[in-house]
Design an enzyme around this catalytic site. Sequence first.
Site, PDB file in Angstrom:
ATOM      1  N   ASP A  64       6.223   4.370   4.696  1.00 28.51           N
ATOM      2  CA  ASP A  64       6.779   3.577   5.595  1.00 28.51           C
ATOM      3  C   ASP A  64       6.838   2.041   4.564  1.00 28.51           C
ATOM      4  O   ASP A  64       7.709   1.348   4.805  1.00 28.51           O
ATOM      5  CB  ASP A  64       6.921   2.730   6.812  1.00 28.51           C
ATOM      6  CG  ASP A  64       5.207   3.346   7.158  1.00 28.51           C
ATOM      7  OD1 ASP A  64       4.041   3.404   6.214  1.00 28.51           O
ATOM      8  OD2 ASP A  64       4.792   2.470   8.254  1.00 28.51           O
ATOM      9  N   HIS A  65       6.015   1.818   3.611  1.00 29.18           N
ATOM     10  CA  HIS A  65       6.268   0.327   3.095  1.00 29.18           C
ATOM     11  C   HIS A  65       6.348   1.090   1.445  1.00 29.18           C
ATOM     12  O   HIS A  65       6.409   0.046   1.020  1.00 29.18           O
ATOM     13  CB  HIS A  65       4.616  -0.020   2.916  1.00 29.18           C
ATOM     14  CG  HIS A  65       4.283  -0.114   4.166  1.00 29.18           C
ATOM     15  ND1 HIS A  65       4.391  -1.527   4.080  1.00 29.18           N
ATOM     16  CD2 HIS A  65       3.700   0.374   5.112  1.00 29.18           C
ATOM     17  CE1 HIS A  65       3.562  -1.555   5.577  1.00 29.18           C
ATOM     18  NE2 HIS A  65       3.128  -0.708   6.578  1.00 29.18           N
ATOM     19  N   HIS A 125       0.747  -1.345   0.003  1.00 30.48           N
ATOM     20  CA  HIS A 125      -0.458  -0.191  -0.078  1.00 30.48           C
ATOM     21  C   HIS A 125       1.283   1.695  -0.043  1.00 30.48           C
ATOM     22  O   HIS A 125       2.427   0.935  -0.043  1.00 30.48           O
ATOM     23  CB  HIS A 125      -1.361   0.186   0.708  1.00 30.48           C
ATOM     24  CG  HIS A 125      -0.691   0.074   2.331  1.00 30.48           C
ATOM     25  ND1 HIS A 125       0.606  -0.872   3.060  1.00 30.48           N
ATOM     26  CD2 HIS A 125      -0.692   0.966   3.613  1.00 30.48           C
ATOM     27  CE1 HIS A 125       1.011  -0.062   4.067  1.00 30.48           C
ATOM     28  NE2 HIS A 125       0.327   0.560   4.776  1.00 30.48           N
ATOM     29  N   HIS A 133       6.205  -4.951  12.487  1.00 29.49           N
ATOM     30  CA  HIS A 133       5.228  -3.395  12.368  1.00 29.49           C
ATOM     31  C   HIS A 133       5.418  -2.978  13.663  1.00 29.49           C
ATOM     32  O   HIS A 133       4.407  -2.775  13.306  1.00 29.49           O
ATOM     33  CB  HIS A 133       4.267  -3.471  11.083  1.00 29.49           C
ATOM     34  CG  HIS A 133       3.550  -2.798  10.916  1.00 29.49           C
ATOM     35  ND1 HIS A 133       2.919  -1.806  11.462  1.00 29.49           N
ATOM     36  CD2 HIS A 133       4.286  -1.432   9.795  1.00 29.49           C
ATOM     37  CE1 HIS A 133       2.511  -0.712  11.037  1.00 29.49           C
ATOM     38  NE2 HIS A 133       3.294  -0.323   9.359  1.00 29.49           N
ATOM     39  N   HIS A 145      -7.130  -1.399   5.987  1.00 28.97           N
ATOM     40  CA  HIS A 145      -6.609  -0.909   6.680  1.00 28.97           C
ATOM     41  C   HIS A 145      -7.146   0.729   6.294  1.00 28.97           C
ATOM     42  O   HIS A 145      -8.206   0.716   5.310  1.00 28.97           O
ATOM     43  CB  HIS A 145      -5.019  -0.941   5.735  1.00 28.97           C
ATOM     44  CG  HIS A 145      -4.039  -0.128   6.763  1.00 28.97           C
ATOM     45  ND1 HIS A 145      -3.775   0.295   8.387  1.00 28.97           N
ATOM     46  CD2 HIS A 145      -3.134   0.609   6.071  1.00 28.97           C
ATOM     47  CE1 HIS A 145      -3.153   0.899   8.634  1.00 28.97           C
ATOM     48  NE2 HIS A 145      -2.159   0.814   7.567  1.00 28.97           N
ATOM     49  N   ASP A 152      -0.087  -3.909   6.415  1.00 25.41           N
ATOM     50  CA  ASP A 152      -0.755  -3.242   7.784  1.00 25.41           C
ATOM     51  C   ASP A 152      -2.117  -4.246   7.488  1.00 25.41           C
ATOM     52  O   ASP A 152      -3.514  -3.523   6.352  1.00 25.41           O
ATOM     53  CB  ASP A 152      -0.696  -1.997   7.977  1.00 25.41           C
ATOM     54  CG  ASP A 152       0.172  -1.840   7.941  1.00 25.41           C
ATOM     55  OD1 ASP A 152       1.349  -2.409   7.431  1.00 25.41           O
ATOM     56  OD2 ASP A 152       1.034  -0.710   8.049  1.00 25.41           O
TER      57      ASP A 152
END
Lengths: 308, 308
Positions: A66-67, A62, A270, A142, A212
């Site tokens: 942070d991804h 996504h 995570h 999410h 997430d």
Amino acid sequence: MKFEVTILGSSSATPIFNRNPTAQVLNINEHLYLVDCGEGTQVQMLKYEIKSSKIDHIFISHLHGDHYLGLIGLISSMHLNGRTKPLKLFGPAPLLEIINIQFKYSDTTLHYDLQFIPTNPDEPAVIYENQDVIVETIPLDHRIATTGFLFRQKKRLRKIIKEKAEALNIPIEHYPLLKKGAPFTAADGKVYKNTDLTVDSDRPKCYVFCSDTIYNERYFEQIANADLLYHEATFLHNLLDRANKTHHTTAWQAGQVALQTQAKSLLIGHFSARYKSLNELLDEARGVFQNTELAIEGNTYTIGDDMV
Amino acid sequence: MKFEVTILGSSSATPIFNRNPTAQVLNINEHLYLVDCGEGTQVQMLKYEIKSSKIDHIFISHLHGDHYLGLIGLISSMHLNGRTKPLKLFGPAPLLEIINIQFKYSDTTLHYDLQFIPTNPDEPAVIYENQDVIVETIPLDHRIATTGFLFRQKKRLRKIIKEKAEALNIPIEHYPLLKKGAPFTAADGKVYKNTDLTVDSDRPKCYVFCSDTIYNERYFEQIANADLLYHEATFLHNLLDRANKTHHTTAWQAGQVALQTQAKSLLIGHFSARYKSLNELLDEARGVFQNTELAIEGNTYTIGDDMV
């Protein structure tokens, strides 16, 4: 056939020194598959001696920074380091727009073919398949469109018992048939059953990546019986309200996911920056599902029956 | 007044372990100014204990990834860490589009005011001024629109000689006038010259940041007499052809820039990944301009007469 995952980062959004945002590398039969690519991933790859030239597939879950914020740097470096072979990139549709605008303004034209395949966050789908593996998206729940990824090894052909095949002087040309289950008829007319000459290949294993997501049983059926389930566990369960509000999972819930989906092993990650030590998260998940480990940067986990 | 620069990264485009892309932090009178923000800058800030809460101004030279890919992560983390005060961001006009598209797809609305001020790569301009410093853009000559930045301290008011002022019982209300150069008339009518009661403040210093650029004398006049000149020196001079082709500078040329612009000190950086040791680059630059140092990550350099 090698089937293992190396963690390059397992921190959540806010940074903490020595804990990097999400990125992990699957080694499937000596081909590398990068899953998520947080900021600094290319440096983590250098640190842990992961060769970017061996990566031909990247999967982005996504578009929270942070991804994926390490992606532009990584694919630029592949270009600067002389890559010419194609790279397949799977992720949310707008990712291509984000890449293109940055390459436009940096006046970058890649020397290799970046093949973008958009993912659909609403329905599970097989998005990739080769001789080693099938990859499915897992629709997660999410704050923005997010998919997990399921990597299922393909069943290999039967394995020839070399000593027997050689003792019978079976011609090498016949080996492919043996692997597929055919019997063998010797020159004297004697027929050997395939099961006397071969053994079954290993059971195909399955790796599931869920990050997430809020705890939501809608993806449980799809991920059932994972050999290794990586699941986010951002918070301890005493912060359930915060987990719900931010659409994340607690360590206790991650244990529940593993338990209810009958995973063989659970890897949690995570982690929120608030946890200086991760032991409480581990203990909480293990309270529900014993066969749990922390996703620790630089560690490699073999995906299989006796993993943890 | 503190005037110093801490190097967070001084590597060029392709990554190398333990050498990060360009980023540096100026401390001017305890306010921090971030100049360029390559991937991983926020982690470097954690490593070297640079508090992002003390940064109110960020300057981006150009839109090659090694100079800005850490920006989205940093300004997102400021948001996640609860920042509410405004942040001024200076950089090429398209940077705002790059930021906005990423915040759009991550569904991010900052809790603070990000004030974007586009830079003009064609003409030098004063882009910022406060009580401590004036900042100018320096049009450089790179493959894409690029500006350097010049930070010039402002001349401070005169400094009162405390013992004399106290001996004469000069009222504190009169101090601001003294600092501005006024004389003092005592109760008995005696007049004291200002120069007997105050001393001149320090000479204002000047820091120049030039990265990335081909050697081009058109910016020499503007950067003349820098107290500290940071200049890129991507290659050794035996790779001059490559430097010209990629619009970079050699270490020998960087020394020439310092010599011809009469800099007091030279700091070289933006080192190509091909150089495992940087000593040759340093030696080459020092062959032209002795007062040269390497920009080493984590090091802080005071900007002033006796810097190197």
